[in-house]
Write a protein that holds these residues in place. Structure first.
Motif, short mmCIF file in Angstrom:
data_model
loop_
_atom_site.label_atom_id
_atom_site.label_comp_id
_atom_site.label_asym_id
_atom_site.label_seq_id
_atom_site.Cartn_x
_atom_site.Cartn_y
_atom_site.Cartn_z
N GLU A 1 -4.61 0.82 -0.49
CA GLU A 1 -3.82 1.52 -1.50
C GLU A 1 -2.34 1.53 -1.13
N LEU A 2 -2.05 1.75 0.16
CA LEU A 2 -0.65 1.75 0.60
C LEU A 2 -0.04 0.36 0.43
N GLN A 3 -0.78 -0.68 0.79
CA GLN A 3 -0.29 -2.04 0.64
C GLN A 3 0.01 -2.35 -0.83
N THR A 4 -0.85 -1.87 -1.71
CA THR A 4 -0.65 -2.10 -3.14
C THR A 4 0.62 -1.42 -3.63
N VAL A 5 0.84 -0.19 -3.18
CA VAL A 5 2.06 0.55 -3.57
C VAL A 5 3.30 -0.20 -3.12
N TRP A 6 3.31 -0.63 -1.87
CA TRP A 6 4.50 -1.31 -1.34
C TRP A 6 4.71 -2.68 -2.02
N LEU A 7 3.63 -3.33 -2.38
CA LEU A 7 3.73 -4.61 -3.06
C LEU A 7 4.29 -4.42 -4.47
N GLN A 8 3.73 -3.48 -5.21
CA GLN A 8 4.11 -3.29 -6.60
C GLN A 8 5.48 -2.66 -6.76
N GLN A 9 5.81 -1.70 -5.91
CA GLN A 9 7.05 -0.97 -6.07
C GLN A 9 8.23 -1.60 -5.34
N TYR A 10 7.96 -2.22 -4.20
CA TYR A 10 9.06 -2.71 -3.37
C TYR A 10 9.03 -4.22 -3.13
N GLY A 11 8.00 -4.92 -3.65
CA GLY A 11 7.93 -6.36 -3.46
C GLY A 11 7.71 -6.76 -2.01
N VAL A 12 6.98 -5.94 -1.28
CA VAL A 12 6.70 -6.20 0.14
C VAL A 12 5.26 -6.68 0.28
N ALA A 13 5.08 -7.86 0.83
CA ALA A 13 3.74 -8.41 1.04
C ALA A 13 3.02 -7.61 2.12
#
Length: 215
Positions: A124-136
Motif C-alpha cells: 500500500e505504501l509503495q502504491t501511494v508513493w508511485l501514484q502520488q510522487y512517481g517513485v518506483a
C-alpha cells in the motif's frame, strides 16, 4: 504521517510550481548527459532507466490497457519530473553535507516501517508513493532518505522545509554544484533549486520570422 507526507509533497511541489521560463544555456559540452551536477553526469540512459522503472510499476498496478494509457497521459512530463528529482537529490545531499547532517539506514528503515503501518502495509505504501510522487517501489528507500535529509536539514537550520532559509541552503548548494541541464529537459533555476522549462532561442526566432512574413 501528516508532517512526513507534507515534506514529500514539498520536495515534489517545485516540479509543478509555476516558474518563469528561462532561456536555455546548455551546449554540447556533455554529450549523452541529461544533466551535469558537481561535474558528475546524469546520463540520458540513466534517466530513461529510472523512467522505465516507473512505467513498469504503473503497468503492473494498472492491468487494463485503457486505464494505463490514461495514467501515461496524466504523467506526460515524467522524464522531466524524474530528472528534477535526481538533480534535487544531489543538491539536497550537498546542502546536508555542508550542514553536517546525515541520515542512517536505520532511520530510513524506521521511517518506512512507520509509514507502512499507517498506509496499511508495504504494498500500500509503495502504491501511494508511485501514484502520488512517481517513485518506483525499488526507489522508495532512496526517496525516504531524501525526505529525512530535508527534515533534518531544516531542523539544523532552525526552520522548516517551507521557509526561505531552507531553500536558501539548497540554492547555495545548487550554485556550488554548478547544475547544468540538457536544454531538452529545461534549465535549472539556482534560486529556486528547481527545474524549469526553457524557451529555445531558435524557436522564438523562427516564430518571429514567420510573423513578419505573414504581416
Amino acid at each position: 504521517m501528516h508532517r512526513r507526507r507534507r515534506t514529500a509533497l514539498l520536495l515534489t511541489a517545485a516540479i509543478a510550481a509555476a516558474a518563469p521560463l528561462l532561456t536555455a544555456c546548455g551546449n554540447d559540452a556533455h554529450p549523452g548527459a541529461a544533466a551535469v551536477v558537481g561535474g558528475q553526469r546524469i546520463t540520458v540512459a540513466q534517466l530513461e532507466s529510472r523512467v522505465d522503472e516507473v512505467r513498469e510499476a504503473q503497468r503492473a498496478t494498472v492491468p487494463d490497457e485503457a486505464q494505463y494509457e490514461q495514467v501515461v497521459a496524466r504523467t506526460g512530463s515524467l522524464a522531466r519530473d524524474t530528472l528534477h528529482g535526481m538533480v534535487l537529490d544531489r543538491v539536497l545531499h550537498r546542502a546536508a553535507q555542508d550542514a553536517g547532517v546525515s541520515v542512517t539506514r536505520k532511520e530510513v528503515q524506521q521511517m518506512r516501517t512507520g509509514l507502512e503501518q499507517q498506509a496499511g502495509g508495504a504494498e500500500e505504501l509503495q502504491t501511494v508513493w508511485l501514484q502520488q510522487y512517481g517513485v518506483a517501489p525499488e526507489r522508495l528507500d532512496e526517496n525516504l532518505r531524501l525526505q529525512l535529509e530535508a527534515q533534518k536539514l531544516a531542523e539544523h537550520l532552525g526552520t522548516d522545509t517551507g521557509r526561505p532559509a531552507f531553500w536558501k541552503a539548497l540554492s547555495e548548494a545548487s550554485e556550488q554544484l554548478d547544475v547544468d541541464l540538457n536544454p531538452r529537459y529545461g534549465a535549472w533555476d539556482v534560486q529556486k533549486s528547481s527545474r524549469v522549462d526553457a524557451r529555445t532561442p531558435w524557436v522564438r526566432e523562427m516564430t518571429a520570422a514567420g510573423t513578419q512574413q505573414t504581416a
